[in-house]
Design a protein around this motif. Sequence first.
Motif, PDB file in Angstrom:
ATOM      1  N   LEU A 210       0.827  -1.210   0.000  1.00  0.00           N
ATOM      2  CA  LEU A 210       0.000   0.000   0.000  1.00  0.00           C
ATOM      3  C   LEU A 210       0.861   1.260   0.000  1.00  0.00           C
ATOM      4  N   GLN A 211       1.898   1.282   0.849  1.00  0.00           N
ATOM      5  CA  GLN A 211       2.763   2.446   0.930  1.00  0.00           C
ATOM      6  C   GLN A 211       3.496   2.683  -0.397  1.00  0.00           C
ATOM      7  N   GLU A 212       3.985   1.596  -1.006  1.00  0.00           N
ATOM      8  CA  GLU A 212       4.668   1.715  -2.308  1.00  0.00           C
ATOM      9  C   GLU A 212       3.705   2.240  -3.368  1.00  0.00           C
ATOM     10  N   SER A 213       2.457   1.824  -3.269  1.00  0.00           N
ATOM     11  CA  SER A 213       1.444   2.252  -4.251  1.00  0.00           C
ATOM     12  C   SER A 213       1.192   3.748  -4.164  1.00  0.00           C
ATOM     13  N   TYR A 214       1.125   4.262  -2.932  1.00  0.00           N
ATOM     14  CA  TYR A 214       0.962   5.708  -2.768  1.00  0.00           C
ATOM     15  C   TYR A 214       2.155   6.452  -3.384  1.00  0.00           C
ATOM     16  N   GLU A 215       3.344   5.903  -3.202  1.00  0.00           N
ATOM     17  CA  GLU A 215       4.557   6.541  -3.740  1.00  0.00           C
ATOM     18  C   GLU A 215       4.582   6.487  -5.259  1.00  0.00           C
ATOM     19  N   ILE A 216       4.169   5.379  -5.841  1.00  0.00           N
ATOM     20  CA  ILE A 216       4.139   5.240  -7.305  1.00  0.00           C
ATOM     21  C   ILE A 216       3.191   6.267  -7.918  1.00  0.00           C
ATOM     22  N   LEU A 217       2.043   6.451  -7.271  1.00  0.00           N
ATOM     23  CA  LEU A 217       1.049   7.399  -7.786  1.00  0.00           C
ATOM     24  C   LEU A 217       1.394   8.843  -7.444  1.00  0.00           C
ATOM     25  N   GLY A 218       2.261   9.027  -6.446  1.00  0.00           N
ATOM     26  CA  GLY A 218       2.616  10.376  -6.036  1.00  0.00           C
ATOM     27  C   GLY A 218       1.497  11.064  -5.283  1.00  0.00           C
ATOM     28  N   VAL A 219       0.720  10.275  -4.500  1.00  0.00           N
ATOM     29  CA  VAL A 219      -0.390  10.831  -3.720  1.00  0.00           C
ATOM     30  C   VAL A 219      -0.157  10.534  -2.238  1.00  0.00           C
ATOM     31  N   LYS A 220      -0.998  11.138  -1.402  1.00  0.00           N
ATOM     32  CA  LYS A 220      -0.888  10.940   0.041  1.00  0.00           C
ATOM     33  C   LYS A 220      -2.064  10.117   0.549  1.00  0.00           C
ATOM     34  N   GLU A 221      -1.854   9.472   1.663  1.00  0.00           N
ATOM     35  CA  GLU A 221      -2.894   8.610   2.224  1.00  0.00           C
ATOM     36  C   GLU A 221      -4.157   9.394   2.566  1.00  0.00           C
ATOM     37  N   GLU A 222      -3.981  10.663   2.959  1.00  0.00           N
ATOM     38  CA  GLU A 222      -5.140  11.472   3.343  1.00  0.00           C
ATOM     39  C   GLU A 222      -5.897  12.041   2.136  1.00  0.00           C
ATOM     40  N   ASP A 223      -5.355  11.883   0.926  1.00  0.00           N
ATOM     41  CA  ASP A 223      -6.054  12.367  -0.273  1.00  0.00           C
ATOM     42  C   ASP A 223      -7.340  11.565  -0.489  1.00  0.00           C
ATOM     43  N   SER A 224      -8.346  12.240  -1.036  1.00  0.00           N
ATOM     44  CA  SER A 224      -9.620  11.553  -1.296  1.00  0.00           C
ATOM     45  C   SER A 224      -9.484  10.635  -2.512  1.00  0.00           C
ATOM     46  N   LEU A 225     -10.420   9.703  -2.631  1.00  0.00           N
ATOM     47  CA  LEU A 225     -10.406   8.778  -3.764  1.00  0.00           C
ATOM     48  C   LEU A 225     -10.567   9.531  -5.080  1.00  0.00           C
ATOM     49  N   GLU A 226     -11.363  10.595  -5.065  1.00  0.00           N
ATOM     50  CA  GLU A 226     -11.548  11.404  -6.279  1.00  0.00           C
ATOM     51  C   GLU A 226     -10.248  12.079  -6.692  1.00  0.00           C
ATOM     52  N   GLU A 227      -9.508  12.599  -5.718  1.00  0.00           N
ATOM     53  CA  GLU A 227      -8.216  13.236  -6.007  1.00  0.00           C
ATOM     54  C   GLU A 227      -7.218  12.214  -6.541  1.00  0.00           C
ATOM     55  N   ILE A 228      -7.233  11.020  -5.952  1.00  0.00           N
ATOM     56  CA  ILE A 228      -6.329   9.957  -6.394  1.00  0.00           C
ATOM     57  C   ILE A 228      -6.688   9.502  -7.807  1.00  0.00           C
ATOM     58  N   LYS A 229      -7.980   9.405  -8.077  1.00  0.00           N
ATOM     59  CA  LYS A 229      -8.424   9.002  -9.415  1.00  0.00           C
ATOM     60  C   LYS A 229      -7.993  10.032 -10.466  1.00  0.00           C
ATOM     61  N   LYS A 230      -8.078  11.299 -10.111  1.00  0.00           N
ATOM     62  CA  LYS A 230      -7.653  12.366 -11.023  1.00  0.00           C
ATOM     63  C   LYS A 230      -6.157  12.254 -11.315  1.00  0.00           C
ATOM     64  N   THR A 231      -5.368  11.980 -10.285  1.00  0.00           N
ATOM     65  CA  THR A 231      -3.926  11.802 -10.461  1.00  0.00           C
ATOM     66  C   THR A 231      -3.636  10.593 -11.333  1.00  0.00           C
ATOM     67  N   TYR A 232      -4.375   9.518 -11.095  1.00  0.00           N
ATOM     68  CA  TYR A 232      -4.229   8.290 -11.886  1.00  0.00           C
ATOM     69  C   TYR A 232      -4.482   8.568 -13.367  1.00  0.00           C
ATOM     70  N   LYS A 233      -5.544   9.286 -13.657  1.00  0.00           N
ATOM     71  CA  LYS A 233      -5.881   9.607 -15.049  1.00  0.00           C
ATOM     72  C   LYS A 233      -4.779  10.438 -15.697  1.00  0.00           C
ATOM     73  N   ASN A 234      -4.231  11.386 -14.943  1.00  0.00           N
ATOM     74  CA  ASN A 234      -3.149  12.214 -15.475  1.00  0.00           C
ATOM     75  C   ASN A 234      -1.900  11.391 -15.785  1.00  0.00           C
ATOM     76  N   LEU A 235      -1.620  10.402 -14.924  1.00  0.00           N
ATOM     77  CA  LEU A 235      -0.460   9.532 -15.150  1.00  0.00           C
ATOM     78  C   LEU A 235      -0.660   8.651 -16.375  1.00  0.00           C
ATOM     79  N   VAL A 236      -1.867   8.138 -16.544  1.00  0.00           N
ATOM     80  CA  VAL A 236      -2.171   7.325 -17.725  1.00  0.00           C
ATOM     81  C   VAL A 236      -2.024   8.176 -18.979  1.00  0.00           C
ATOM     82  N   ARG A 237      -2.491   9.412 -18.883  1.00  0.00           N
ATOM     83  CA  ARG A 237      -2.355  10.340 -20.005  1.00  0.00           C
ATOM     84  C   ARG A 237      -0.884  10.579 -20.335  1.00  0.00           C
TER      85      ARG A 237
END
Length: 283
Positions: A210-237
């Motif tokens: 889980l910790q490695e996954s947060y680091e790969i995505l460049g997000v924080k544990e306290e970030d909301s799922l919507e914020e994480i999803k937005k970051t994920y989409k940007n990375l895929v882009r």
Amino acid sequence: MEILLLITIVILAIAFINFREYLSNPSRRPQIQTREEQEEINYYKNPYKSDVSVNERALSKEEKIKNSEYGLIVSLLSKLAQSDGKVCELELELMENTILDITDALLLQSSMYQKDEILEILHRIFETTDRSVEELTMSYASFTKGQYKSRLKLVEYMFALAYADNELGLGEREMILDVAAYLEIDNADFNALYDAYESFYQSKREEATLQESYEILGVKEEDSLEEIKKTYKNLVRQYHPDILHHKGLDESIIQNYTQKLQKINQAYEVVKKSKSKKLEVES
């Protein structure tokens, strides 16, 4: 004889005077217009044309895109994405990014379209494709005569899209085989692509913590799922393969994109699962 000579001189003088007037008054010259230009003029002269005519012109634009090389690519990828009866989140993101790339390419080619208009047309093509794989592929082949690398890159991208959910379905495999055959892809090249993807997905690393996954995505544990999803989409882009720039297998999708996307997708799935469980507990 003198009378004839005098008449000739008078005629030439009149012709010369008229020609000078013609040259000095270009607005009076007759305009030569093609049929298409005349139709455009007639259309713009009447701003109160019926809705039927407007719809016919819009349909004409859609048909042009649908039958273009780009439209055929979208149709083929649509058939592939739906061939196994399910479309995963990464497949949707890859397709959305591909549609955006194609939209930008079409905007550069023609000033007839608006971006929103092209996006709407391409999404409609993706959602309503009803032509057979054979018909679509043969039409695409007619656009890519002598462009073997372009054809090979399409097949490679189809592998990348099919493996987005970590496995190659039977329907996906059969379709890619058919497309490769219609495009006359060499058996050695096809087998090299197939073996590379099979090898990669069979030997892929186990899911990150889980910790490695947060680091790969460049997000924080306290970030909301919507914020994480937005970051994920940007990375895929950022890391999605650009099918419109064919550079051959020396810069293969499997080498440059698949490994990065796989890590990003796995990390997102781990974080999403953790967040969902946490929300369930809290509720």
